[in-house]
Design an enzyme around this catalytic site. Structure first.
Site, PDB file in Angstrom:
ATOM      1  N   ALA A  73       0.897  -1.323  -0.135  1.00  0.00           N
ATOM      2  CA  ALA A  73      -0.001  -0.170   0.418  1.00  0.00           C
ATOM      3  C   ALA A  73       0.705   1.475   0.346  1.00  0.00           C
ATOM      4  CB  ALA A  73      -1.140  -0.389   1.068  1.00  0.00           C
ATOM      5  N   GLY A 117       1.096  -5.205   0.603  1.00  0.00           N
ATOM      6  CA  GLY A 117      -0.061  -5.536  -0.348  1.00  0.00           C
ATOM      7  C   GLY A 117       0.134  -6.323  -1.614  1.00  0.00           C
ATOM      8  N   GLU A 120       0.076  -9.238  -0.761  1.00  0.00           N
ATOM      9  CA  GLU A 120      -1.255  -9.804  -0.847  1.00  0.00           C
ATOM     10  C   GLU A 120      -2.408  -9.792  -2.041  1.00  0.00           C
ATOM     11  OE1 GLU A 120      -1.685  -6.321   2.323  1.00  0.00           O
ATOM     12  OE2 GLU A 120      -2.947  -8.212   3.777  1.00  0.00           O
ATOM     13  N   GLU A 140       4.511  -4.523   7.566  1.00  0.00           N
ATOM     14  CA  GLU A 140       3.573  -4.237   8.521  1.00  0.00           C
ATOM     15  C   GLU A 140       4.232  -3.862   9.817  1.00  0.00           C
ATOM     16  OE1 GLU A 140       2.458  -6.685   5.747  1.00  0.00           O
ATOM     17  OE2 GLU A 140       1.369  -5.448   4.690  1.00  0.00           O
TER      18      GLU A 140
HETATM   19  N1  DAK Z   1       4.606   3.506  -0.584  1.00  0.00           N
HETATM   20  C1  DAK Z   1       5.093   4.306  -0.938  1.00  0.00           C
HETATM   21  N2  DAK Z   1       6.413   4.272  -1.395  1.00  0.00           N
HETATM   22  C2  DAK Z   1       7.107   3.834  -1.683  1.00  0.00           C
HETATM   23  C3  DAK Z   1       7.020   2.260  -0.634  1.00  0.00           C
HETATM   24  C4  DAK Z   1       5.651   2.065  -0.457  1.00  0.00           C
HETATM   25  N3  DAK Z   1       5.420   0.947   0.001  1.00  0.00           N
HETATM   26  N4  DAK Z   1       7.933   1.582  -0.885  1.00  0.00           N
HETATM   27  C5  DAK Z   1       9.007   1.829  -1.679  1.00  0.00           C
HETATM   28  N5  DAK Z   1       8.295   3.316  -2.308  1.00  0.00           N
HETATM   29  C6  DAK Z   1       9.045   4.101  -2.636  1.00  0.00           C
HETATM   30  C7  DAK Z   1       9.935   4.456  -2.082  1.00  0.00           C
HETATM   31  O1  DAK Z   1       9.471   5.686  -1.248  1.00  0.00           O
HETATM   32  C8  DAK Z   1      11.371   5.259  -2.503  1.00  0.00           C
HETATM   33  O2  DAK Z   1      10.548   6.615  -3.118  1.00  0.00           O
HETATM   34  P1  DAK Z   1      11.432   7.874  -3.858  1.00  0.00           P
HETATM   35  O3  DAK Z   1      12.231   7.990  -2.738  1.00  0.00           O
HETATM   36  O4  DAK Z   1      12.605   7.551  -4.781  1.00  0.00           O
HETATM   37  O5  DAK Z   1      10.846   8.759  -3.926  1.00  0.00           O
HETATM   38  C9  DAK Z   1      11.537   4.456  -3.966  1.00  0.00           C
HETATM   39  O6  DAK Z   1      10.189   3.596  -3.259  1.00  0.00           O
HETATM   40  C10 DAK Z   1      11.847   3.290  -3.892  1.00  0.00           C
HETATM   41  O7  DAK Z   1      11.798   3.033  -2.967  1.00  0.00           O
HETATM   42  P2  DAK Z   1      13.293   2.439  -1.777  1.00  0.00           P
HETATM   43  O8  DAK Z   1      14.281   3.221  -2.157  1.00  0.00           O
HETATM   44  O9  DAK Z   1      12.931   2.461  -0.921  1.00  0.00           O
HETATM   45  O10 DAK Z   1      13.978   1.093  -2.401  1.00  0.00           O
HETATM   46  P3  DAK Z   1      14.486  -0.121  -2.147  1.00  0.00           P
HETATM   47  O11 DAK Z   1      15.561  -1.164  -2.753  1.00  0.00           O
HETATM   48  O12 DAK Z   1      15.926   0.616  -1.456  1.00  0.00           O
HETATM   49  O13 DAK Z   1      14.151  -0.710  -1.015  1.00  0.00           O
HETATM   50  C11 DAK Z   1      12.087  -1.487  -0.089  1.00  0.00           C
HETATM   51  C12 DAK Z   1      13.227  -1.787  -1.274  1.00  0.00           C
HETATM   52  C13 DAK Z   1      10.517  -2.551  -0.955  1.00  0.00           C
HETATM   53  C14 DAK Z   1      12.839  -3.243   0.298  1.00  0.00           C
HETATM   54  C15 DAK Z   1      11.509  -1.185  -0.014  1.00  0.00           C
HETATM   55  O14 DAK Z   1      11.380   0.075  -0.697  1.00  0.00           O
HETATM   56  C16 DAK Z   1      10.406  -1.217   1.612  1.00  0.00           C
HETATM   57  O15 DAK Z   1      10.599  -0.927   2.828  1.00  0.00           O
HETATM   58  N6  DAK Z   1       9.636  -0.771   1.493  1.00  0.00           N
HETATM   59  C17 DAK Z   1       8.317   0.095   2.051  1.00  0.00           C
HETATM   60  C18 DAK Z   1       7.492  -1.944   2.291  1.00  0.00           C
HETATM   61  C19 DAK Z   1       6.586  -2.342   3.307  1.00  0.00           C
HETATM   62  O16 DAK Z   1       7.085  -1.462   3.819  1.00  0.00           O
HETATM   63  N7  DAK Z   1       4.832  -2.038   2.379  1.00  0.00           N
HETATM   64  C20 DAK Z   1       4.184  -2.682   2.938  1.00  0.00           C
HETATM   65  C21 DAK Z   1       3.113  -1.075   2.832  1.00  0.00           C
HETATM   66  S1  DAK Z   1       1.581  -0.617   4.079  1.00  0.00           S
HETATM   67  C22 DAK Z   1      -5.144  -1.020   5.879  1.00  0.00           C
HETATM   68  C23 DAK Z   1      -5.159  -2.300   5.009  1.00  0.00           C
HETATM   69  C24 DAK Z   1      -3.795  -2.355   4.540  1.00  0.00           C
HETATM   70  C25 DAK Z   1      -2.493  -1.958   5.131  1.00  0.00           C
HETATM   71  C26 DAK Z   1      -2.566  -1.389   5.506  1.00  0.00           C
HETATM   72  C27 DAK Z   1      -4.146  -0.947   6.688  1.00  0.00           C
HETATM   73  N8  DAK Z   1      -6.288  -0.737   6.892  1.00  0.00           N
HETATM   74  C28 DAK Z   1      -6.900  -1.397   6.455  1.00  0.00           C
HETATM   75  C29 DAK Z   1      -5.721   0.459   7.952  1.00  0.00           C
HETATM   76  C30 DAK Z   1      -1.572  -1.805   4.042  1.00  0.00           C
HETATM   77  C31 DAK Z   1      -0.579  -1.861   3.813  1.00  0.00           C
HETATM   78  C32 DAK Z   1       0.580  -2.452   3.895  1.00  0.00           C
HETATM   79  O17 DAK Z   1       1.231  -2.508   2.548  1.00  0.00           O
END
Ligand code: DAK
Length: 266
Positions: A73, A117, A120, A140
């Site tokens: 997400a 997500g 998922e 998450e």
């Molecule tokens: N969202 C927004 N931007 C993201 C992103 C994300 N999930 N993942 C990566 N990016 C962006 C980074 O901010 C970066 O942007 P710039 O700085 O270049 O502008 C660009 O993509 C490249 O990312 P990285 O520089 O971080 O790339 P790396 O190769 O170093 O790392 C990585 C890749 C996948 C390990 C890292 O980007 C990472 O950890 N990303 C986040 C992964 C994450 O935490 N995913 C889970 C998201 S939370 C809910 C229901 C569902 C959910 C929530 C609430 N409710 C019902 C309330 C679901 C939640 C999720 O999915």
């Protein structure tokens, strides 16, 4: 078969192509690693429903990019949301669950990150083909959030409670071979063959009788959502219904005649 040309990066959040009876939807926010925001999920849902309604399509492939299938997400979009916002907008429910309404087989072609997500979304597909670079995680917990698009429910059903708890509570990331061993993915292929192999698999599936494919998908899904006795009863009813199908009679007749069946998808 011809592999569609890789899409050029552009403004559209998803790119939609067809290759014979296969519909291909490519997630297209490469700069944000295909982070799933509302625009992307709306566009993905619309593309899936359009292919599902299209009689010329028998299977659908969802692909990401080489670095990421989807990194989850969109955290930037969510950071300031309140509970009132997500309840009013029916976050997740409104546009993340469209895929569950698709009755045709949906295949995911996953290379690179499938996080949160994104993992998922892959879990919601019927078949997951992983490139060797694929990485699956539900991180998450690091955000003090939880997997909210079915992850805490589908992951234990896919790989068992022990591995699912490990991934959800510690943020453990699985590589493609681990994901294959644990049953999270259907097959692993070399990255440079990922799209081609997934499209070839989808083409083979799409060549079968569509009503039979629908009946099988619905029956297997029942295994997740009912008791064994109810599921077996459902399967038996689906089997009986096959005898009302022109394709089933054609398939059996063709076998006995030692010829290739010709399915009219009826
Ligand atoms: N969202 C927004 N931007 C993201 C992103 C994300 N999930 N993942 C990566 N990016 C962006 C980074 O901010 C970066 O942007 P710039 O700085 O270049 O502008 C660009 O993509 C490249 O990312 P990285 O520089 O971080 O790339 P790396 O190769 O170093 O790392 C990585 C890749 C996948 C390990 C890292 O980007 C990472 O950890 N990303 C986040 C992964 C994450 O935490 N995913 C889970 C998201 S939370 C809910 C229901 C569902 C959910 C929530 C609430 N409710 C019902 C309330 C679901 C939640 C999720 O999915």
């Amino acid at each position: 078969m011809d592999t569609p040309t890789p899409p050029a990066a552009g403004a559209a959040p998803v790119l939609v192509e067809r290759a014979g009876r296969v519909g291909l939807v490519t997630l297209n926010r490469p700069k944000a690693l295909n982070a799933l925001d509302d625009a992307l999920m709306d566009a993905l849902g619309a593309a899936l429903l359009a292919f599902d309604a299209d009689e010329g399509i028998g299977a659908i492939v969802i692909a990401g990019g080489p670095k990421a299938f989807a990194a989850g997400a969109d955290i930037a979009a969510m950071v300031d949301w309140t509970i009132a916002d997500v309840e009013r907008d029916r976050f997740i429910t409104r546009n993340w669950e469209t895929i569950r309404r698709v009755r045709k087989p949906v295949l995911a072609a996953v290379s690179g990150w499938a996080m949160g997500g994104g993992c998922e979304l892959a879990l919601a597909c019927d078949i997951v083909v992983a490139g060797r670079s694929a990485r699956f995680g539900l991180p998450e917990i690091r955000l003090a959030m939880l997997p909210g698009a079915g992850g805490t429910q589908r992951l234990p059903r896919a790989i068992g409670k022990a591995k699912a708890m490990d991934m959800c509570l510690s943020g453990r990331v699985l590589d493609a071979d681990e994901a294959d061993r644990y049953g999270l993915v259907s097959r692993v292929v070399d990255d440079d063959r990922l799209l081609e192999e997934t499209l070839a698999l989808a083409t083979a599936i799409a060549g079968y009788s569509l009503p039979a494919l629908r009946a099988i998908k619905e029956s297997v899904d029942r295994a997740y959502e009912s008791t064994l006795a109810e599921g077996v009863l459902f399967e038996r009813r689906q089997l009986y219904a096959r005898f009302a199908s022109e394709d089933a009679h054609e398939g059996m007749r063709a076998f006995l005649d030692k010829r290739t069946p010709s399915f009219g998808h009826r």
